[in-house]
Motif scaffolding. Structure first.
Motif, short mmCIF file in Angstrom:
data_model
loop_
_atom_site.label_atom_id
_atom_site.label_comp_id
_atom_site.label_asym_id
_atom_site.label_seq_id
_atom_site.Cartn_x
_atom_site.Cartn_y
_atom_site.Cartn_z
N ARG A 44 0.82 -1.21 0.00
CA ARG A 44 0.00 0.00 0.00
C ARG A 44 0.85 1.26 0.00
NH1 ARG A 44 -5.03 0.32 4.06
NH2 ARG A 44 -5.40 -1.65 2.94
N GLU A 45 1.97 1.23 0.68
CA GLU A 45 2.82 2.42 0.73
C GLU A 45 3.52 2.71 -0.59
OE1 GLU A 45 4.98 -0.87 3.17
OE2 GLU A 45 2.92 -0.18 2.80
N GLU A 46 3.42 1.78 -1.56
CA GLU A 46 4.00 2.03 -2.87
C GLU A 46 3.07 2.80 -3.80
OE1 GLU A 46 6.92 -1.38 -4.23
OE2 GLU A 46 5.08 -2.30 -3.46
N ARG A 49 11.63 1.31 -15.90
CA ARG A 49 10.72 1.68 -14.83
C ARG A 49 9.41 2.14 -15.47
NH1 ARG A 49 10.72 2.66 -9.51
NH2 ARG A 49 9.46 4.34 -8.63
N CYS A 50 8.29 1.66 -14.93
CA CYS A 50 6.98 1.91 -15.53
C CYS A 50 6.01 2.48 -14.51
CB CYS A 50 6.40 0.61 -16.09
SG CYS A 50 7.32 -0.08 -17.48
N VAL A 51 4.96 3.08 -15.03
CA VAL A 51 3.83 3.52 -14.23
C VAL A 51 2.69 2.52 -14.45
CG1 VAL A 51 2.16 5.37 -13.82
CG2 VAL A 51 4.52 5.93 -14.48
N PHE A 52 2.03 2.13 -13.37
CA PHE A 52 0.93 1.17 -13.44
C PHE A 52 -0.33 1.84 -12.87
CE2 PHE A 52 4.90 -1.11 -12.99
CZ PHE A 52 4.82 -2.07 -13.98
N ALA A 53 -1.46 1.68 -13.59
CA ALA A 53 -2.71 2.33 -13.19
C ALA A 53 -3.77 1.30 -12.88
CB ALA A 53 -3.19 3.26 -14.32
N PHE A 67 -5.13 8.21 -0.99
CA PHE A 67 -4.24 8.44 -2.12
C PHE A 67 -4.96 9.20 -3.23
CE2 PHE A 67 -2.65 4.63 -0.01
CZ PHE A 67 -1.30 4.93 0.12
N PRO A 68 -4.25 10.06 -3.96
CA PRO A 68 -4.85 10.76 -5.10
C PRO A 68 -5.06 9.80 -6.26
CG PRO A 68 -2.51 11.22 -5.01
CD PRO A 68 -2.84 10.43 -3.76
N LYS A 69 -5.95 10.18 -7.17
CA LYS A 69 -6.25 9.34 -8.32
C LYS A 69 -6.02 10.11 -9.62
CE LYS A 69 -9.89 8.67 -5.95
NZ LYS A 69 -11.22 8.35 -5.37
N ALA A 70 -5.61 9.38 -10.64
CA ALA A 70 -5.42 9.97 -11.97
C ALA A 70 -6.68 9.76 -12.80
CB ALA A 70 -4.23 9.31 -12.67
N SER A 71 -7.07 10.77 -13.55
CA SER A 71 -8.23 10.68 -14.41
C SER A 71 -7.79 10.28 -15.81
CB SER A 71 -8.97 12.02 -14.45
OG SER A 71 -10.08 11.95 -15.33
N ILE A 72 -8.25 9.12 -16.28
CA ILE A 72 -7.92 8.63 -17.62
C ILE A 72 -9.22 8.15 -18.25
CG2 ILE A 72 -6.60 6.98 -18.98
CD1 ILE A 72 -4.60 6.80 -16.68
N GLY A 73 -9.59 8.76 -19.38
CA GLY A 73 -10.89 8.45 -19.95
C GLY A 73 -11.98 8.91 -19.00
N LEU A 87 -2.12 4.95 -8.89
CA LEU A 87 -0.88 4.73 -9.62
C LEU A 87 0.20 4.13 -8.73
CD1 LEU A 87 -0.52 8.11 -11.59
CD2 LEU A 87 -1.67 6.01 -12.33
N THR A 88 1.02 3.27 -9.32
CA THR A 88 2.25 2.80 -8.69
C THR A 88 3.36 2.93 -9.74
OG1 THR A 88 1.94 0.50 -9.40
CG2 THR A 88 1.02 1.12 -7.24
N ALA A 89 4.59 2.75 -9.34
CA ALA A 89 5.71 2.81 -10.28
C ALA A 89 6.74 1.77 -9.88
CB ALA A 89 6.34 4.21 -10.30
N GLY A 90 7.28 1.06 -10.88
CA GLY A 90 8.27 0.04 -10.61
C GLY A 90 8.76 -0.59 -11.90
#
Length: 231
Positions: A7-9, A125-129, A144-150, A156-159
C-alpha cells in the motif's frame, strides 16, 4: 520480488498520468483510440485465450482463431468472442469450458510475456494504473490521489516492467507504460483483450510470439460487439 504491491508504494502524485487523457479519443467512441493514446507507430490487440480447465487447473489454452475455425466463423482483428463462439461450447464440444478472462483472472503468463517483449533487456521503470472501482480499494480511497484517464479514475504505482502482472489489493493494473512513454498497454477491466501502442520492432516481436495471439489493429477499430462486421 513480491507478488503484491504494498500500500505504501501507491503514488501520492498523479501527475505521471496527465499526458494520457489529451491523447485519447472520446471515451464513448468505443474504439481502440479511447483506450490507447495517439502517436504510436503501430497498434496491437492481444486476445486473451479461452481455456479448458479441470479442478481449477488450466489443461489447455485455445486461441480465438482456432475457436472461430471450429465454429465456422471468420477470424479478424475486430472479432468478438460472443460472435465467434457458441453459446455452450463446453457442453457441445468439450474443448474449452472457460471463455477469455478479463485482466484480473487472466493467466499472469500472458501479461509477463507482453512485459518481457516490450521491456527487453532494459527492464524500464513503468507507471501502473489500477481502476478505483473495486471494493478492494475501499480502505485507501481517501488516502491516495487518483489519476483521471478516460471516464475513470485510477491509483498509480511505479516500478520495474517485470511487475506488470503483480496485484494491488488483489487487483491487477489496467494500464501501464514506461517513464519515457515509448509504448503503452491497456487491459481494460471490462474487456477480454489487451491493447498496445508501440514501435514496429516491438510490435513485430509480439505478433510473432508463440505465447500470444496478437493482431495488428488501428485506433479506429471498434472494441464492442458491433465491431465484428464479419460474424
Amino acid at each position: 520480488m513480491t507478488s503484491e504491491w504494498k500500500r505504501e508504494e501507491v503514488l501520492r502524485d498523479a501527475r505521471l498520468a496527465e499526458w494520457v487523457d489529451p491523447l485519447l479519443s472520446a471515451a464513448n467512441s468505443g474504439t481502440v483510440g479511447s483506450l490507447v493514446p495517439d502517436g504510436y507507430e503501430r497498434y496491437l490487440r492481444v486476445l486473451h485465450p479461452a481455456e479448458k480447465t479441470a479442478d481449477d487447473v488450466v489443461v489447455e489454452s485455445f486461441q480465438w482463431a482456432d475457436v472461430a475455425r471450429i465454429n465456422g466463423k471468420i477470424a479478424h482483428a475486430e472479432m468478438q468472442w460472443t460472435r465467434i463462439s457458441e453459446k455452450y461450447p463446453d457442453l457441445d464440444r468439450g474443448l474449452w469450458n472457460e471463455g477469455p478472462h478479463r485482466i484480473d483472472f487472466l493467466q499472469p503468463e500472458v501479461t509477463d510475456e507482453i512485459a518481457h517483449l516490450l521491456g527487453g533487456d532494459s527492464n524500464p521503470r513503468c507507471v501502473f494504473a489500477f481502476w478505483e472501482g473495486n471494493t478492494a480499494f475501499d480502505e485507501i480511497t481517501s488516502e491516495f490521489p487518483k489519476a483521471s484517464i478516460g471516464r475513470f479514475n485510477y491509483y498509480l504505482t511505479a516500478g520495474d516492467v517485470g511487475r506488470a502482472s503483480q496485484t494491488l489489493e488483489g487487483i491487477r493494473p489496467n494500464m501501464w507504460w514506461p517513464i519515457d512513454r515509448s509504448w503503452y498497454v491497456c487491459s481494460n477491466f471490462d474487456l477480454d483483450s489487451t491493447y498496445i501502442g508501440a514501435d514496429s520492432a516491438r510490435s513485430d516481436e509480439i505478433i510473432v510470439s508463440r505465447s500470444l495471439e496478437a493482431w495488428p489493429t488501428r485506433r479506429s477499430h471498434r472494441i464492442t460487439i458491433c465491431g465484428d462486421r464479419f460474424n
